[in-house]
Design a protein around this motif. Structure first.
Motif, PDB file in Angstrom:
ATOM      1  N   LEU A 137       0.749  10.764   3.887  1.00  0.00           N
ATOM      2  CA  LEU A 137       0.657  11.309   5.241  1.00  0.00           C
ATOM      3  C   LEU A 137       0.572  12.819   5.209  1.00  0.00           C
ATOM      4  CD1 LEU A 137       3.329   9.124   7.082  1.00  0.00           C
ATOM      5  CD2 LEU A 137       0.863   8.897   7.210  1.00  0.00           C
ATOM      6  N   PHE A 166       0.836  -1.191   0.000  1.00  0.00           N
ATOM      7  CA  PHE A 166       0.000   0.000   0.000  1.00  0.00           C
ATOM      8  C   PHE A 166       0.875   1.246   0.000  1.00  0.00           C
ATOM      9  CE2 PHE A 166      -2.207  -3.336   2.261  1.00  0.00           C
ATOM     10  CZ  PHE A 166      -3.436  -3.360   1.602  1.00  0.00           C
ATOM     11  N   GLN A 167       0.368   2.230  -0.691  1.00  0.00           N
ATOM     12  CA  GLN A 167       1.032   3.511  -0.610  1.00  0.00           C
ATOM     13  C   GLN A 167       0.139   4.409   0.230  1.00  0.00           C
ATOM     14  OE1 GLN A 167       1.709   5.643  -4.284  1.00  0.00           O
ATOM     15  NE2 GLN A 167       3.686   6.304  -3.496  1.00  0.00           N
ATOM     16  N   VAL A 168       0.695   5.023   1.241  1.00  0.00           N
ATOM     17  CA  VAL A 168      -0.094   5.832   2.148  1.00  0.00           C
ATOM     18  C   VAL A 168       0.416   7.269   2.172  1.00  0.00           C
ATOM     19  CG1 VAL A 168      -0.872   6.068   4.543  1.00  0.00           C
ATOM     20  CG2 VAL A 168      -0.455   3.796   3.600  1.00  0.00           C
TER      21      VAL A 168
END
Ligand SMILES: [Zn+2]
Length: 81
Positions: A81, A77-79
């Motif tokens: 922030l 997953f790319q999250v």
């Protein structure tokens, strides 16, 4: 089994160990467990030439999405922030 007993970086003692490697190719990631010489002093990892070739092969396959035969163990997953 190990051909190197001394770390080329710091001269520390090198022991043969199973280590976990993470390889990236394109947007794919692969986790592998390989045998490597690990320096007890600085943590430098030394690989046998055939291990290096194997890692390069896997990296190339990831990049070309030739993941047939690879087992899916999770999702990435790319999250933001
Ligand atoms: Zn070292």
């Amino acid at each position: 089994m190990s051909c190197v007993e001394k770390c080329p970086r710091c001269g520390g003692q090198v022991v043969e160990k199973e280590v976990k490697e993470v390889l990236y190719g394109g947007s794919n990631t692969a986790f592998l467990t390989v045998m490597a010489g690990v320096c007890l002093h600085c943590g430098e990892r030394l690989y046998a030439p055939k291990t290096v070739r194997r890692l390069e092969e896997v990296e190339a396959k990831l990049e070309n999405r030739e993941t047939t035969g690879f087992r899916t163990v999770g999702r990435s997953f790319q999250v933001a922030l």
